[in-house]
Design a protein around this motif. Structure first.
Motif, PDB file in Angstrom:
ATOM      1  N   TYR A 195       0.846  -1.189   0.000  1.00 33.26           N
ATOM      2  CA  TYR A 195       0.000   0.000   0.000  1.00 33.26           C
ATOM      3  C   TYR A 195       0.884   1.243   0.000  1.00 33.26           C
ATOM      4  CZ  TYR A 195      -3.605  -3.224   1.661  1.00 33.26           C
ATOM      5  OH  TYR A 195      -4.470  -4.275   1.789  1.00 33.26           O
ATOM      6  N   ASP A 196       0.301   2.357  -0.463  1.00 31.24           N
ATOM      7  CA  ASP A 196       0.984   3.626  -0.263  1.00 31.24           C
ATOM      8  C   ASP A 196       0.468   4.243   1.033  1.00 31.24           C
ATOM      9  OD1 ASP A 196      -1.451   4.913  -0.825  1.00 31.24           O
ATOM     10  OD2 ASP A 196      -0.800   5.664  -2.771  1.00 31.24           O
ATOM     11  N   LYS A 197       1.035   5.363   1.436  1.00 34.74           N
ATOM     12  CA  LYS A 197       0.672   5.941   2.733  1.00 34.74           C
ATOM     13  C   LYS A 197      -0.768   6.452   2.776  1.00 34.74           C
ATOM     14  CE  LYS A 197       2.503  10.559   1.904  1.00 34.74           C
ATOM     15  NZ  LYS A 197       3.405  11.586   2.418  1.00 34.74           N
ATOM     16  N   ASP A 198      -1.401   6.597   1.609  1.00 30.68           N
ATOM     17  CA  ASP A 198      -2.807   7.013   1.552  1.00 30.68           C
ATOM     18  C   ASP A 198      -3.758   5.823   1.566  1.00 30.68           C
ATOM     19  OD1 ASP A 198      -2.116   9.767   1.411  1.00 30.68           O
ATOM     20  OD2 ASP A 198      -1.688   9.497  -0.726  1.00 30.68           O
ATOM     21  N   GLY A 199      -3.214   4.610   1.593  1.00 27.92           N
ATOM     22  CA  GLY A 199      -4.045   3.410   1.657  1.00 27.92           C
ATOM     23  C   GLY A 199      -4.402   2.814   0.317  1.00 27.92           C
TER      24      GLY A 199
END
Length: 178
Positions: A111-115
């Motif tokens: 995942y990226d930090k934004d989900g």
């Protein structure tokens, strides 16, 4: 005195259950998952003990292992104790897949930090079907990875090359790129 003890117990009960904190390869970032209650969970990334970002979504549980990249922008979730899948055979319904349904279980997701889900891998991506006898089935879950949950071997780790490395029960080293 009893009131103080009751208050201390209440504070302990309010603490979220947390996964182990894991550092990036360069040591700048650390990440862990927290579960406050059945419906509230989050992923927390730290840099020098300060929270850099929080993701208030249930993309991981305290039973999972999380690994963050050197930039602190992406992370892998390793499901080290996935649930056993429901039996695919419903009376009269044909079974759609050959083989063991455990092999369709998502074992890792990035995942990226934004989900945003960037990619995911199933158990079949890491373990050959002929090695299925090495899986350790429990009542509702199964173990598939070395170095965790009392399974001998090296624990999962992030290499100096910023790769997530681990060994399934077959012993063949796997690498995931951030």
């Amino acid at each position: 005195m009893h009131a103080a003890a009751a208050f201390a117990l209440l504070l302990l009960a309010a603490e979220p259950k947390s996964s182990p904190s894991k550092s990036s390869a360069n040591g700048l970032f650390a990440i862990h998952a927290e579960q406050v209650d059945e419906k509230t969970c989050r992923v927390v990334a730290n840099k020098d003990r300060d929270v850099v970002w929080k993701l208030d979504r249930c993309v991981a549980t305290p039973d999972d292992l999380l690994f963050i990249n050197n930039d602190g922008t992406r992370f892998w979730v390793l499901r080290i104790l996935p649930e056993l899948p429901e039996s695919p055979a419903v009376r009269g319904a044909p079974v759609a897949t050959k083989g063991d349904p455990m092999y369709e279980t998502v074992a890792a997701a990035e995942y990226d930090k934004d989900g945003k889900a960037l990619q995911s891998r199933k158990l079949k991506d890491f373990l050959e079907y002929k090695r299925r006898g090495l899986l350790r089935k429990l009542e509702k879950h199964f173990k598939w990875m070395q170095g965790v949950l009392d399974v001998p071997g090296k624990p999962p780790r992030v290499s100096d090359a910023d790769l997530l490395e681990f060994e399934p029960v077959s012993g063949k080293t796997q690498q995931l790129k951030f």
